[in-house]
Design a protein around this motif. Structure first.
Motif, PDB file in Angstrom:
ATOM      1  N   HIS A 272       0.826  -1.213   0.000  1.00  0.00           N
ATOM      2  CA  HIS A 272       0.000   0.000   0.000  1.00  0.00           C
ATOM      3  C   HIS A 272       0.862   1.267   0.000  1.00  0.00           C
ATOM      4  N   LEU A 273       2.174   1.091   0.227  1.00  0.00           N
ATOM      5  CA  LEU A 273       3.105   2.211   0.241  1.00  0.00           C
ATOM      6  C   LEU A 273       4.056   2.175  -0.962  1.00  0.00           C
ATOM      7  N   GLY A 274       3.811   1.243  -1.882  1.00  0.00           N
ATOM      8  CA  GLY A 274       4.602   1.210  -3.105  1.00  0.00           C
ATOM      9  C   GLY A 274       5.502   0.019  -3.292  1.00  0.00           C
ATOM     10  N   LEU A 275       5.644  -0.838  -2.286  1.00  0.00           N
ATOM     11  CA  LEU A 275       6.475  -2.025  -2.451  1.00  0.00           C
ATOM     12  C   LEU A 275       5.882  -2.920  -3.539  1.00  0.00           C
ATOM     13  N   GLY A 276       6.721  -3.337  -4.494  1.00  0.00           N
ATOM     14  CA  GLY A 276       6.263  -4.175  -5.588  1.00  0.00           C
ATOM     15  C   GLY A 276       5.760  -3.406  -6.792  1.00  0.00           C
ATOM     16  N   SER A 277       5.594  -2.079  -6.637  1.00  0.00           N
ATOM     17  CA  SER A 277       5.174  -1.270  -7.791  1.00  0.00           C
ATOM     18  C   SER A 277       6.379  -0.999  -8.692  1.00  0.00           C
ATOM     19  N   GLN A 282      10.338   0.561 -15.785  1.00  0.00           N
ATOM     20  CA  GLN A 282       9.799  -0.791 -15.657  1.00  0.00           C
ATOM     21  C   GLN A 282      10.511  -1.655 -14.599  1.00  0.00           C
ATOM     22  N   LEU A 283      11.478  -1.082 -13.919  1.00  0.00           N
ATOM     23  CA  LEU A 283      12.138  -1.825 -12.847  1.00  0.00           C
ATOM     24  C   LEU A 283      11.311  -1.716 -11.561  1.00  0.00           C
ATOM     25  N   ILE A 314      13.587   8.665  -1.173  1.00  0.00           N
ATOM     26  CA  ILE A 314      12.154   8.439  -1.373  1.00  0.00           C
ATOM     27  C   ILE A 314      11.576   9.509  -2.300  1.00  0.00           C
ATOM     28  N   GLU A 315      12.020  10.741  -2.141  1.00  0.00           N
ATOM     29  CA  GLU A 315      11.553  11.817  -3.026  1.00  0.00           C
ATOM     30  C   GLU A 315      11.929  11.540  -4.475  1.00  0.00           C
ATOM     31  N   SER A 316      13.130  10.976  -4.679  1.00  0.00           N
ATOM     32  CA  SER A 316      13.537  10.648  -6.052  1.00  0.00           C
ATOM     33  C   SER A 316      12.733   9.462  -6.587  1.00  0.00           C
ATOM     34  N   LEU A 317      12.387   8.517  -5.704  1.00  0.00           N
ATOM     35  CA  LEU A 317      11.561   7.382  -6.124  1.00  0.00           C
ATOM     36  C   LEU A 317      10.157   7.854  -6.512  1.00  0.00           C
ATOM     37  N   ILE A 318       9.645   8.839  -5.808  1.00  0.00           N
ATOM     38  CA  ILE A 318       8.332   9.399  -6.158  1.00  0.00           C
ATOM     39  C   ILE A 318       8.375   9.976  -7.569  1.00  0.00           C
ATOM     40  N   THR A 319       9.454  10.671  -7.888  1.00  0.00           N
ATOM     41  CA  THR A 319       9.612  11.262  -9.224  1.00  0.00           C
ATOM     42  C   THR A 319       9.645  10.196 -10.306  1.00  0.00           C
ATOM     43  N   ASP A 320      10.245   9.048  -9.981  1.00  0.00           N
ATOM     44  CA  ASP A 320      10.430   7.988 -10.976  1.00  0.00           C
ATOM     45  C   ASP A 320       9.316   6.938 -10.948  1.00  0.00           C
ATOM     46  N   ALA A 321       8.349   7.069 -10.048  1.00  0.00           N
ATOM     47  CA  ALA A 321       7.359   6.010  -9.845  1.00  0.00           C
ATOM     48  C   ALA A 321       6.196   6.102 -10.820  1.00  0.00           C
ATOM     49  N   GLN A 323       3.361   4.929  -9.859  1.00  0.00           N
ATOM     50  CA  GLN A 323       2.282   5.235  -8.915  1.00  0.00           C
ATOM     51  C   GLN A 323       2.850   6.096  -7.771  1.00  0.00           C
ATOM     52  N   PRO A 324       3.139   7.346  -8.080  1.00  0.00           N
ATOM     53  CA  PRO A 324       3.793   8.208  -7.086  1.00  0.00           C
ATOM     54  C   PRO A 324       2.976   8.403  -5.813  1.00  0.00           C
ATOM     55  N   GLU A 325       1.648   8.278  -5.925  1.00  0.00           N
ATOM     56  CA  GLU A 325       0.809   8.477  -4.744  1.00  0.00           C
ATOM     57  C   GLU A 325       1.077   7.422  -3.668  1.00  0.00           C
TER      58      GLU A 325
END
Length: 456
Positions: A272-277, A282-283, A314-321, A323-325
């Motif tokens: 629910h926090l992004g693990l596995g997304s 595509q990584l 984490i902020e950089s992961l949000i940029t690259d995600a 599903q940033p939410e």
């Protein structure tokens, strides 16, 4: 007055012998148990609280030892605008309530026993752990004495200890951890202390009910450690004060309820926090920041997760995600230090699964309308690795003992999980399995041993 003192990873308990019968002393408002938690508005305020709990004739020496920390504590009290007599450190349920009220402030420690024996600690870290344990023991001693006859004080204690405090570090780690407990007990006002392996203590309580001699594998699955002992028990053995010849094999490692809670947090909550997304390339998202968020029994992981570097990652992961939410929720956990609360939610799910097959956990403190469904299959799959480690510990103890047990006696707070029982019964289908009192077995055994050591 002497006591058996279970300074546990999840809960603490104290017992006395009264008219030849074991009795637990209440340690909190509505319970005989005290949650092994501490919360301070500032970590340096812990040593200030310890100082105030010391006898007057011991304060000068302690002031000299902690002069730097005490100076910082005085500064912190001024910065926080606290009155000189205003409480700033809390223990047990009060600590949990204070943390939940102010999760992004202060200093919160859950299961401080889990950190004892950690290798590579600096002197200031050792001092901090000494003070945390001392403060908790001071509090517990006061609470216990409040339920004794007027004028009675507790002077002697048998304190339980795991076979191994840490998975690495060996006997050096064990000696370090025991030294911290001994120093803390002395500062808390105990005149004399002795130590006893927790699985042996749990086994002694069971032995008091045996009418025939048995070889027993005691499996004590606690909050922070699992300990196994193969012990000869029964009427022919219980009369002796020296029992070394009856203890055939031991094993122990830092794996227990905390590890199950952390594993469940990863499996049930972190998606629910992004693990596995996926990231835009595509990584998959890296596991480490999610693990560090909930690894509450790992000093370095918690330090890394609270750092500025973790926030920027984490902020950089949000940029690259993609599903940033979802990753924004992980950032909230980092900013507001909600990792302990997630693990506490996992613990609640684990306890609920002891009585039902599925449960829904409210995670709205992370994000509105977020909830996680947890069921038995998900839980058993999540805890496969720690259960495998517990299996290895049982095999190790039996290999050292070179015998098969007549009985497997399972105890410890974590042992009430049906998943633990199913695992053990599947491994040893032809051995009788007895499930003891999940919480008071160790305390009862420690108290019986204290009666034998100090009263005779």
């Amino acid at each position: 007055m002497f006591i058996g003192f279970d300074y546990g990873s999840a809960n603490c308990a104290v017992g006395i012998m009264e008219n030849e019968q074991f009795r637990l002393l209440p340690l909190s408002k509505n319970s005989h148990y005290l949650s092994s938690t501490l919360y301070a508005l500032d970590r340096d305020l812990i040593c200030e609280a310890v100082l105030h709990g010391l006898p007057t004739n011991e304060q000068a020496q302690y002031r000299q030892l902690r002069r730097t920390q005490l100076a910082r504590a005085a500064h912190a009290r001024r910065e926080l605008d606290l009155r000189p007599d205003e409480p700033a450190v809390f223990v047990g349920e009060q600590a949990i309530e204070a943390y939940l009220d102010m999760p992004d402030e202060g200093f919160y420690v859950r299961s401080p026993k889990s950190f004892l024996g950690a290798i590579g600690l600096r002197q200031d870290q050792m001092s901090l752990f000494e003070d945390i344990v001392t403060l908790m023991m001071q509090y517990i001693k006061r609470q216990a004495e409040s339920h004794l006859s007027e004028g009675q004080s507790i002077t002697h204690a048998v304190i339980g200890r795991p076979v191994n405090f840490q998975g690495i570090g060996g006997e050096q780690s064990n000696q370090q951890a025991e030294a911290v407990l001994r120093i803390a007990a002395q500062r808390a006002g105990f005149h004399e202390v002795a130590f006893l392996f927790e699985p042996i203590a749990a086994g002694m309580d069971y032995e008091a009910r045996l009418e025939d001699n048995k070889t027993v594998l005691v499996v004590d699955v606690g909050g922070g450690t699992t300990d196994c002992s193969v012990v000869k028990m029964g009427p022919a053995h219980s009369q002796y004060r020296e029992r070394n010849d009856d203890f055939l094999g031991h094993s122990g490692q830092r794996v227990g309820g905390n590890d199950l809670d952390i594993a469940l947090s990863m499996a049930a909550f972190m998606p629910h926090l992004g693990l596995g997304s996926l990231m835009n390339n595509q990584l998959p998202m890296p596991n480490q920041p999610f693990w560090n968020a909930v690894a509450v029994n790992d000093v370095s992981a918690q330090r890394d997760f609270s750092s500025l570097g973790a926030r920027r990652l984490i902020e950089s992961l949000i940029t690259d995600a993609q599903q940033p939410e979802l990753l924004a929720r992980l950032l909230k956990v980092q900013q507001q230090q909600l990792g302990y609360q997630l693990v506490r939610s996992a613990e609640s799910a684990k306890i609920a699964l002891s009585e039902k097959e599925s449960v829904t956990i409210d995670l709205s403190y992370i994000s509105a309308d977020v909830e996680a469904k947890v069921n038995d299959p998900l839980f058993e799959n999540a805890i496969e690795m720690p259960l495998t480690r517990i299996e290895a510990l049982m095999n190790e103890a039996l290999t050292k003992a070179k015998v098969m047990p007549d009985v497997i006696y399972v105890t410890g707070g974590t042992a009430r999980s049906p998943a633990i029982y199913r695992k053990i019964s599947s491994l040893y289908p032809n051995v009788t399995i007895v499930v003891g009192d999940h919480f008071s077995s160790v305390t009862a055994g420690l108290t019986r041993w204290a009666h034998k050591v100090f009263a005779s």
